[in-house]
Write an enzyme that holds these catalytic residues in place. Structure first.
Site: not given
Length: 209
Positions: A10, A83
């Site tokens: 990202h 994550e």
């Protein structure tokens, strides 16, 4: 048949700029991060791919949405692409974490794959989720090319997994925001093709430090 994965980190977040541990908490993309996401989208506009998947965390979703606007794909979320959960350390800088939770932070910094952060998870648990997801996608889209927007920790773990690098080994490679990595999936195994390409960011506002 081989499935081609384009795996993207990202764009930069506000917490990235402050050095805060994010985990499953979230932070919006910074102005630079938005430019990075748009640069990824522009590059992918001319690439043929079958599907667009991403983590369900906001920073990955926003990056994927900007890609989808340019490419016309639907954004398909999967929480297994998240994550690593960092539990009690989420939202803290490394200095704050070391002061408030010295024993936990020391274990975390040692890089042991099976250390579970209180309220979070271990590196091996997160890698297992991610590999399970990617293998499913590889079988579902056999012979096709797909794009996945995920996180630095996931990419780092997959890199080590593919090359047989022990998780406790100090990291000697970068995982830049909005970087572009390619892996092939064939007969149950992943093969690294390209790592950490950021050529699309040459004209975007960014800081490689």
């Amino acid at each position: 048949m081989t499935t081609e994965f384009i795996l993207l980190r990202h764009g930069e977040t506000e917490w990235n700029t402050l050095g805060r541990l994010q985990g499953h908490l979230d932070s919006p993309l910074s102005a630079r991060g938005l430019c990075q996401a748009d640069a990824l989208a522009e590059r992918l506009e001319s690439v043929s791919f079958h599907a667009l998947y991403c983590s369900d965390l906001g920073r990955a979703l926003e990056t994927a949405r900007r890609i989808a606007i340019r490419t016309g794909h639907s954004v398909l979320e999967d929480k297994r692409l998240r994550e690593r959960g960092l539990g009690i350390m989420e939202g803290l800088t490394r200095d704050e974490a070391s002061q408030r939770h010295p024993e936990v932070f020391a274990e975390y910094s040692a890089g042991g794959p099976d250390f579970v952060v209180p309220g979070g998870e271990s590196t091996s648990q997160r890698l297992r989720h991610a590999v399970e997801c990617l293998r499913e996608l590889g079988a579902r889209h056999m012979g096709a090319r797909i794009v996945v927007v995920t996180h630095g920790g996931v990419l780092s773990s997959l890199f080590r997994h593919c090359l047989g690098i022990p998780h406790g080994t100090p990291r000697a490679f970068s995982v830049l925001n909005a970087s572009w990595s390619q892996f092939d999936y064939h007969e149950g195994a992943f093969r690294l093709v390209t790592w950490g390409d950021v050529n699309h960011l040459r004209d975007a506002s960014r800081d490689d430090a």
